[in-house]
Write an enzyme that holds these catalytic residues in place. Sequence first.
Site, PDB file in Angstrom:
ATOM      1  N   ASP A   1      -1.746  28.047   6.980  1.00 46.45           N
ATOM      2  CA  ASP A   1      -0.954  27.699   8.332  1.00 46.45           C
ATOM      3  C   ASP A   1      -0.206  29.029   8.660  1.00 46.45           C
ATOM      4  O   ASP A   1       0.146  29.939   7.547  1.00 46.45           O
ATOM      5  CB  ASP A   1      -0.222  26.420   8.050  1.00 46.45           C
ATOM      6  CG  ASP A   1       0.889  26.206   7.454  1.00 46.45           C
ATOM      7  OD1 ASP A   1       0.442  27.107   6.300  1.00 46.45           O
ATOM      8  OD2 ASP A   1       1.623  25.585   7.299  1.00 46.45           O
TER       9      ASP A   1
ATOM     10  N   TYR B   1       3.168  31.652   8.793  1.00 47.01           N
ATOM     11  CA  TYR B   1       4.484  31.840   8.283  1.00 47.01           C
ATOM     12  C   TYR B   1       5.417  30.969   8.843  1.00 47.01           C
ATOM     13  O   TYR B   1       5.459  30.909   9.978  1.00 47.01           O
ATOM     14  CB  TYR B   1       4.726  33.309   8.175  1.00 47.01           C
ATOM     15  CG  TYR B   1       4.083  34.205   7.430  1.00 47.01           C
ATOM     16  CD1 TYR B   1       3.714  34.110   5.993  1.00 47.01           C
ATOM     17  CD2 TYR B   1       3.158  35.119   8.278  1.00 47.01           C
ATOM     18  CE1 TYR B   1       2.840  34.914   5.480  1.00 47.01           C
ATOM     19  CE2 TYR B   1       2.364  36.254   7.633  1.00 47.01           C
ATOM     20  CZ  TYR B   1       2.200  35.938   6.078  1.00 47.01           C
ATOM     21  OH  TYR B   1       1.309  36.506   5.447  1.00 47.01           O
TER      22      TYR B   1
ATOM     23  N   PHE C   1      -2.109  36.139   8.183  1.00 47.17           N
ATOM     24  CA  PHE C   1      -1.534  36.943   6.964  1.00 47.17           C
ATOM     25  C   PHE C   1      -0.511  38.128   7.856  1.00 47.17           C
ATOM     26  O   PHE C   1       0.029  38.815   6.983  1.00 47.17           O
ATOM     27  CB  PHE C   1      -2.496  37.704   6.473  1.00 47.17           C
ATOM     28  CG  PHE C   1      -3.304  36.962   5.514  1.00 47.17           C
ATOM     29  CD1 PHE C   1      -2.723  36.373   4.307  1.00 47.17           C
ATOM     30  CD2 PHE C   1      -4.545  36.487   5.917  1.00 47.17           C
ATOM     31  CE1 PHE C   1      -3.493  35.528   3.323  1.00 47.17           C
ATOM     32  CE2 PHE C   1      -5.240  35.480   4.886  1.00 47.17           C
ATOM     33  CZ  PHE C   1      -4.868  35.205   3.904  1.00 47.17           C
TER      34      PHE C   1
ATOM     35  N   HIS D   1      -6.913  33.892  -4.170  1.00 46.11           N
ATOM     36  CA  HIS D   1      -5.923  34.175  -2.910  1.00 46.11           C
ATOM     37  C   HIS D   1      -5.092  35.296  -3.205  1.00 46.11           C
ATOM     38  O   HIS D   1      -4.665  35.538  -4.584  1.00 46.11           O
ATOM     39  CB  HIS D   1      -4.972  32.983  -2.603  1.00 46.11           C
ATOM     40  CG  HIS D   1      -4.467  32.843  -1.180  1.00 46.11           C
ATOM     41  ND1 HIS D   1      -3.177  33.586  -1.108  1.00 46.11           N
ATOM     42  CD2 HIS D   1      -4.775  32.386  -0.047  1.00 46.11           C
ATOM     43  CE1 HIS D   1      -3.007  33.633   0.181  1.00 46.11           C
ATOM     44  NE2 HIS D   1      -3.676  32.823   0.924  1.00 46.11           N
TER      45      HIS D   1
END
Length: 225
Positions: free
Chosen positions: A62, A64, A75, A183
């Site tokens: 989701d 920031y 990102f 990740h």
Amino acid sequence: MKKMDWSTIFHEITTKHDFQAMHDFLEKEYSTQIVYPDRKNIYQAFDLTPFENVKVVILGQDPYHGPNQAHGLAFSVQPNAKFPPSLRNMYQELADDIGCQRTSPHLQDWAREGVLLLNTVLTVRQGQAHSHRDIGWEVFTDEIIKAVSEGKEGVVFILWGKPAQQKERLIDTTKHHVIKSPHPSPLSAHRGFFGSKPYSRANQYLESQGLKPIHWCEGKEKFDE
């Protein structure tokens, strides 16, 4: 074969699924809470990367949830925002992989190159990670992944971490290329993200398909508000 574009795909998805409850929830959230990104930027990933241009899909979770960060691309953050740790690690791997040094925290140039920076949930309440999970976004973005898989060939899907890797079931791996690793978060980057070379591997595959590789290095394009 009919021409595919996002507007056609969005129409097909909204015909197939009822998003009224999500729409009502978001109307209330945006009018009573601080929600990111700005409404005008919820679909920026699609605005900057037309369907016919998609070569790579990078899946995030989701947006920031801090001020001046999210602007609709997974990102990526706005130019004056503090670098998120995951993005910093992505840039470290980029430097190690293909020698690029990036200084800007926004990724609009990647989006324009054909990288669909797709979060699986497209909105979030300020300061509350995952606060818009299970309101309907996952249904929508699963359909987007399936549409790319079905409507295109030779796309690279970059799946970082378990939540993203669970989406592999939506991808036809006989005609697309999947790159998986832990990740880039500081919690997991040292368990196999560093050294995974996703950028050069993606370009090698694109070139093997006769497609132009992604220019991952710093772009000089102006940030779109």
